[in-house]
Structures are given as structure tokens and as C-alpha cells.
Design a protein around this motif. Structure first.
Motif, PDB file in Angstrom:
ATOM      1  N   GLU A   1      40.846  39.935  40.813  1.00  0.00           N
ATOM      2  CA  GLU A   1      41.815  38.807  40.254  1.00  0.00           C
ATOM      3  C   GLU A   1      42.999  40.322  40.833  1.00  0.00           C
ATOM      4  N   GLY A   2      43.363  39.199  41.305  1.00  0.00           N
ATOM      5  CA  GLY A   2      45.290  40.190  41.258  1.00  0.00           C
ATOM      6  C   GLY A   2      45.445  40.865  39.440  1.00  0.00           C
ATOM      7  N   TRP A   3      45.665  40.126  38.650  1.00  0.00           N
ATOM      8  CA  TRP A   3      46.148  40.393  37.447  1.00  0.00           C
ATOM      9  C   TRP A   3      45.176  42.031  37.221  1.00  0.00           C
ATOM     10  N   MET A   4      43.390  42.221  37.459  1.00  0.00           N
ATOM     11  CA  MET A   4      42.760  42.936  37.381  1.00  0.00           C
ATOM     12  C   MET A   4      43.055  43.999  37.927  1.00  0.00           C
ATOM     13  N   ALA A   5      43.055  43.513  39.080  1.00  0.00           N
ATOM     14  CA  ALA A   5      43.363  44.408  40.127  1.00  0.00           C
ATOM     15  C   ALA A   5      44.694  45.836  40.738  1.00  0.00           C
ATOM     16  N   ALA A   6      45.472  45.271  40.347  1.00  0.00           N
ATOM     17  CA  ALA A   6      46.540  45.690  40.172  1.00  0.00           C
ATOM     18  C   ALA A   6      46.998  45.970  38.409  1.00  0.00           C
ATOM     19  N   SER A   7      45.476  46.018  37.164  1.00  0.00           N
ATOM     20  CA  SER A   7      45.657  46.943  36.327  1.00  0.00           C
ATOM     21  C   SER A   7      45.104  48.181  36.185  1.00  0.00           C
ATOM     22  N   ILE A   8      43.712  47.855  37.276  1.00  0.00           N
ATOM     23  CA  ILE A   8      43.329  48.978  37.937  1.00  0.00           C
ATOM     24  C   ILE A   8      43.983  50.439  38.771  1.00  0.00           C
ATOM     25  N   GLY A   9      45.020  49.473  39.979  1.00  0.00           N
ATOM     26  CA  GLY A   9      46.054  50.650  40.501  1.00  0.00           C
ATOM     27  C   GLY A   9      46.851  50.896  39.573  1.00  0.00           C
TER      28      GLY A   9
ATOM     29  N   MET B   1      51.119  51.711  31.572  1.00  0.00           N
ATOM     30  CA  MET B   1      50.977  51.902  30.045  1.00  0.00           C
ATOM     31  C   MET B   1      50.996  50.239  29.411  1.00  0.00           C
ATOM     32  N   LEU B   2      52.608  49.770  29.795  1.00  0.00           N
ATOM     33  CA  LEU B   2      53.200  49.211  28.979  1.00  0.00           C
ATOM     34  C   LEU B   2      52.755  47.898  30.548  1.00  0.00           C
ATOM     35  N   ALA B   3      53.236  47.955  31.503  1.00  0.00           N
ATOM     36  CA  ALA B   3      52.955  46.890  32.824  1.00  0.00           C
ATOM     37  C   ALA B   3      51.277  46.163  32.399  1.00  0.00           C
ATOM     38  N   ILE B   4      50.418  47.018  32.239  1.00  0.00           N
ATOM     39  CA  ILE B   4      48.640  47.361  31.555  1.00  0.00           C
ATOM     40  C   ILE B   4      48.844  46.618  30.756  1.00  0.00           C
ATOM     41  N   PHE B   5      49.491  46.081  29.384  1.00  0.00           N
ATOM     42  CA  PHE B   5      49.254  45.769  28.319  1.00  0.00           C
ATOM     43  C   PHE B   5      49.810  43.934  28.545  1.00  0.00           C
ATOM     44  N   TRP B   6      50.788  44.223  29.275  1.00  0.00           N
ATOM     45  CA  TRP B   6      51.734  42.442  30.004  1.00  0.00           C
ATOM     46  C   TRP B   6      50.604  42.318  30.539  1.00  0.00           C
ATOM     47  N   LEU B   7      49.803  42.473  32.356  1.00  0.00           N
ATOM     48  CA  LEU B   7      49.224  41.905  32.480  1.00  0.00           C
ATOM     49  C   LEU B   7      47.413  41.746  31.505  1.00  0.00           C
ATOM     50  N   MET B   8      46.990  41.920  31.041  1.00  0.00           N
ATOM     51  CA  MET B   8      46.790  42.038  30.092  1.00  0.00           C
ATOM     52  C   MET B   8      45.636  40.423  29.518  1.00  0.00           C
ATOM     53  N   VAL B   9      47.419  40.672  28.571  1.00  0.00           N
ATOM     54  CA  VAL B   9      47.824  39.182  27.896  1.00  0.00           C
ATOM     55  C   VAL B   9      49.013  38.382  28.492  1.00  0.00           C
ATOM     56  N   ALA B  10      49.180  38.165  29.800  1.00  0.00           N
ATOM     57  CA  ALA B  10      49.540  37.253  30.220  1.00  0.00           C
ATOM     58  C   ALA B  10      48.679  36.440  31.325  1.00  0.00           C
ATOM     59  N   ARG B  11      47.985  37.939  32.031  1.00  0.00           N
ATOM     60  CA  ARG B  11      47.025  37.606  33.204  1.00  0.00           C
ATOM     61  C   ARG B  11      47.306  36.651  34.688  1.00  0.00           C
ATOM     62  N   PRO B  12      48.826  36.950  34.220  1.00  0.00           N
ATOM     63  CA  PRO B  12      49.508  36.726  35.779  1.00  0.00           C
ATOM     64  C   PRO B  12      48.133  36.346  37.669  1.00  0.00           C
ATOM     65  N   HIS B  13      48.173  34.576  37.792  1.00  0.00           N
ATOM     66  CA  HIS B  13      47.895  34.546  38.478  1.00  0.00           C
ATOM     67  C   HIS B  13      48.399  34.680  39.767  1.00  0.00           C
ATOM     68  N   PHE B  14      47.877  36.152  41.412  1.00  0.00           N
ATOM     69  CA  PHE B  14      48.393  36.873  42.134  1.00  0.00           C
ATOM     70  C   PHE B  14      47.739  37.238  42.919  1.00  0.00           C
ATOM     71  N   GLN B  15      47.168  37.091  44.309  1.00  0.00           N
ATOM     72  CA  GLN B  15      46.763  38.171  44.636  1.00  0.00           C
ATOM     73  C   GLN B  15      47.214  39.720  45.570  1.00  0.00           C
ATOM     74  N   LEU B  16      46.246  40.103  45.370  1.00  0.00           N
ATOM     75  CA  LEU B  16      47.028  41.499  46.080  1.00  0.00           C
ATOM     76  C   LEU B  16      46.817  41.385  47.149  1.00  0.00           C
ATOM     77  N   TRP B  17      45.968  40.560  48.100  1.00  0.00           N
ATOM     78  CA  TRP B  17      45.907  41.061  49.211  1.00  0.00           C
ATOM     79  C   TRP B  17      45.015  40.238  49.793  1.00  0.00           C
TER      80      TRP B  17
END
Length: 159
Positions: free
Chosen positions: A80-88, A143-159
Motif C-alpha cells: 500500500e502506498g502510504w505503508m511502502a513510503a513509510s517503510i522506505g 520521522m515527521l513524514a512517517i507520522f503524517w503517513l501513519m495518521v492520514a493513510r493517504p491512498h496512492f500507489q508507488l509503482w
């Protein structure tokens, strides 16, 4: 309490520890540096290194464990985009954090030697502090970006 609630709680606590410890360490390192006093810098860096090993390292290991377990329990794919981005971003933080721990140890050694010998902090100290600071900026921003991704969980695809 259900497993998912326990995992979520552990994941949030781990994130809070990482963000709080990171911000606290940065604050105290900068404040110690501003004094220019090798004794203060030596003492603060000893404490900072201990905090990094005790709190940051523990939370850093727990985060992917609780995160992956939480994703499995909730059915969220790691792709999932937000999760993959968080992991990266998490990996990116690790790339910056590992050298920072080594740098803090070196700063502590240099400051301790200067404090006991009565010498000034030399160019090696100042170069390492600049690198330490420059590594902290992208790591903290990520780290701040991860917090935002975890809270907002925006829908997008990385690939």
C-alpha cells in the motif's frame, strides 16, 4: 484487549519514543554544543549515547516488528502506498541514524579528552558536530513524514 489493540498501542508507544528521544537528543546536543564547554559536552554526549542505545535502539527494533504484525492483523498490504513510503522513510532514517550514533560516540571521546587535558575542542569535533547536525535534519524530517503517513493513510500507489 485484542491483539490488534495491543499491537497498535505498542506501535504508537514505539513511535512516540523514537520521535521524543530523537527530538530530546537533538535539543540537548545542540544546547551542550552552544556552551563550547568540553566538560558539559562530554557529560551530555555520554547521556545521549546511553539514551540512544537504551531507548532509540529498542524502539527502532520494535517498530518494524509491531508494524508488520499490525499490518497482517488489519489486512493492509505492505505494498500500500502510504505503508511502502513509510517503510522506505524508516530505512532512510536508519541510514542516517547509524552514523549519528558513531558520531555521538566520537564527539563524546573528543570532548572527554579535551575536558581532561584542558585543551580546546578541535576541528575534528566541529566537523563531526556539523555532520551530526546535517544527518539529523533529513532523519527528523522523515520521522515527521512517517507520522503524517501513519495518521492520514493517504491512498496512492508507488509503482
Amino acid at each position: 484487549m485484542a491483539l490488534i489493540e495491543v499491537l497498535r498501542w505498542l506501535h504508537v508507544i514505539g513511535a512516540a519514543v523514537l520521535l521524543g528521544t530523537g527530538a530530546g537528543i537533538a535539543f540537548f546536543m545542540v544546547m551542550a554544543h552552544r556552551t563550547g564547554d568540553s566538560k558539559i559536552i562530554a557529560h551530555v554526549t555520554q547521556t545521549v549515547v546511553a539514551a540512544d542505545y537504551l531507548f532509540t535502539a529498542t524502539a527502532a527494533v520494535a517498530q518494524p516488528i509491531t508494524g508488520i504484525a499490525l499490518a497482517r492483523q488489519t489486512g493492509w498490504p505492505l505494498s500500500e502506498g502510504w505503508m511502502a513510503a513509510s517503510i522506505g522513510l524508516y530505512v532512510l532514517i536508519g541510514v542516517f541514524w547509524l552514523p549519528v550514533v558513531w558520531i555521538q560516540t566520537q564527539i563524546c571521546r573528543i570532548a572527554t579528552c579535551a575536558a581532561y587535558s584542558g585543551l580546546e575542542l578541535g576541528p575534528d569535533y566541529h566537523r563531526l558536530f556539523r555532520i551530526w547536525f546535517l544527518c539529523g535534519v533529513p532523519a527528523f524530517t522523515a520521522m515527521l513524514a512517517i507520522f503524517w503517513l501513519m495518521v492520514a493513510r493517504p491512498h496512492f500507489q508507488l509503482w
